[in-house]
Design a protein around this motif. Structure first.
Motif, PDB file in Angstrom:
ATOM      1  N   GLY A 173       1.112  -1.255   0.124  1.00 44.39           N
ATOM      2  CA  GLY A 173      -0.207   0.056   0.017  1.00 44.39           C
ATOM      3  C   GLY A 173       0.789   1.293  -0.048  1.00 44.39           C
ATOM      4  N   ALA A 174       0.234   2.375  -0.150  1.00 44.55           N
ATOM      5  CA  ALA A 174       0.959   3.613  -0.053  1.00 44.55           C
ATOM      6  C   ALA A 174       1.264   3.965   1.373  1.00 44.55           C
ATOM      7  N   GLU A 175       0.824   3.798   2.315  1.00 44.74           N
ATOM      8  CA  GLU A 175       1.141   4.386   3.798  1.00 44.74           C
ATOM      9  C   GLU A 175       2.787   3.710   4.049  1.00 44.74           C
ATOM     10  N   GLY A 176       3.049   4.713   4.607  1.00 47.85           N
ATOM     11  CA  GLY A 176       4.565   4.374   5.299  1.00 47.85           C
ATOM     12  C   GLY A 176       4.436   3.556   6.790  1.00 47.85           C
ATOM     13  N   GLN A 177       5.469   2.583   6.985  1.00 44.64           N
ATOM     14  CA  GLN A 177       5.382   1.852   7.995  1.00 44.64           C
ATOM     15  C   GLN A 177       6.724   2.305   8.685  1.00 44.64           C
ATOM     16  N   ARG A 178       6.600   1.957  10.308  1.00 45.46           N
ATOM     17  CA  ARG A 178       7.812   1.952  11.138  1.00 45.46           C
ATOM     18  C   ARG A 178       7.481   0.716  12.165  1.00 45.46           C
ATOM     19  N   THR A 269      10.469   6.386   8.680  1.00 45.47           N
ATOM     20  CA  THR A 269       9.179   5.916   8.065  1.00 45.47           C
ATOM     21  C   THR A 269       9.572   5.230   6.590  1.00 45.47           C
ATOM     22  N   TYR A 271       8.166   3.715   2.932  1.00 52.95           N
ATOM     23  CA  TYR A 271       7.261   3.651   2.127  1.00 52.95           C
ATOM     24  C   TYR A 271       7.554   2.648   1.113  1.00 52.95           C
ATOM     25  N   TYR A 272       6.962   2.180   0.198  1.00 54.43           N
ATOM     26  CA  TYR A 272       7.050   1.210  -0.694  1.00 54.43           C
ATOM     27  C   TYR A 272       8.069   1.357  -1.918  1.00 54.43           C
TER      28      TYR A 272
END
Length: 345
Positions: A173-178, A269, A271-272
């Protein structure tokens, strides 16, 4: 700027430089052995970080199904060829590594409560998913065109980069992750506060660089890769398989990329498409080393990290421009001091 701010910026620069150094070493290794400019190195960084994030969210990572799909294709090509040649044991080995292993891993991921597993187990599973994609990618995409000119190999790398970014958007997805930090500890060095995650990054990077040095100096496979990097044709004449050297090189590059992603996921963070920018900075360091010298590339990575950190203080909006502009004088200096060399036939 006072000394405390300079120390903080220096800490950030060295931490980032350690990651860039790992990526630069991987880029130099891949180019030296296979003549491939490994543009998609950054995607392995993002895949490693986001696979771990999906696992911690309690979801079976979508990358495991990509591993299964690539394994099926490799099994069809290699096991089929082995069966036609009457090499049944070879066919079984190919199917075991490229088909049974990904399917078993997918089944384990589906049955285990992945979100509640210890962090180190999650990291191990992340590496177990992402790293085997490296040799599979070499077998499917590069081995059939291994003798092609560098420009063709570069076009293949660009195509794979675009494909992996698109798959990353589909998977994560487009949301960043930590992800959570490996350690909540912090250490005081005078006026400087060093986080536990920074220590993890520096220690793991140093250990990995030391392990790679021992691998190339002490092991037979490491010496085979060094021989291939120095003279591909000569190494092939001495019985070193170019296909094996390529797969092993991509395995190491994928391992370095995935591990780097796991290390930086708690710091920034992801992102893809974040990995591409990170890998570009590693590429700048690799260019400083001429895509040939490991020590100079590592020093160049520290320079890139420090330049980026201090640029973010003085001219935050232009820090990326300043970092990538560094490549221009390096290329000018190398073009003036290096004679033209025809590409190896």
């Amino acid at each position: 700027m006072d000394m405390s701010i300079a120390l903080i910026l220096g800490q950030d620069g060295i931490t980032n430089g350690a990651i860039y150094a790992l990526l630069a070493l991987a880029l130099v290794l891949v180019f030296a052995v296979t003549r491939v400019i490994f543009i998609q190195q950054g995607e392995f960084v993002a895949y490693g970080a986001l696979t771990l994030a999906m696992m911690q969210a309690g979801t079976v990572p979508a990358t495991v199904w990509l591993l299964v799909a690539m394994g099926v294709l490799v099994t069809v090509f290699d096991a089929g060829a082995a069966l036609r040649a009457g090499r049944h044991r070879r066919a079984a080995a190919v199917a075991g590594w490229n088909l049974i292993y990904p399917l078993a891993l997918a089944a384990i991921m589906a049955m285990l409560p992945v979100a509640s597993l210890p962090l180190l187990v999650q990291v191990f599973l992340t590496l177990a998913i992402v790293v085997p994609m490296g040799p599979q990618m070499y077998r499917l995409m590069y081995q059939p065109v291994a003798s092609a000119p560098v420009l063709i190999l570069l076009i293949v790398s660009v195509a794979l980069h675009i494909a992996m970014v698109g798959l990353g958007l589909l998977f994560f997805g487009a949301e960043g992750q930590r992800t959570p930090a490996f350690s909540d500890a912090s250490f005081e060095l005078g006026t400087l506060m060093v986080s536990g995650q920074t220590v993890w990054v520096l220690v793991v990077s140093a250990l990995l660089i030391g392990a790679l040095y021992q691998f190339f100096e002490r092991t037979l496979y490491g010496k085979a890769l060094r021989a291939t990097a120095i003279n591909r044709v000569g190494a092939q004449l001495m019985g070193i398989s170019p296909a094996l050297a390529g797969k092993l090189t991509f395995f190491l590059a994928a391992f370095i990329g995935a591990l780097s992603g796991v290390l930086i996921a708690p710091i920034t963070t992801i992102y893809y498409d974040t990995g591409f920018l990170i890998a570009l900075k590693g590429f700048v360091a690799a260019i400083i080393g001429g895509l040939a010298s490991y020590p100079i590339a590592a020093l160049g990575a520290l320079l890139v990290g420090l330049l980026e950190s201090f640029s973010s203080f003085w001219a935050s909006a232009y820090k990326e421009v300043i970092v990538f502009t560094l490549i221009i004088p390096v290329l000018l200096w190398r073009s003036l001091n290096t004679g033209h060399v025809e590409e190896e036939e």
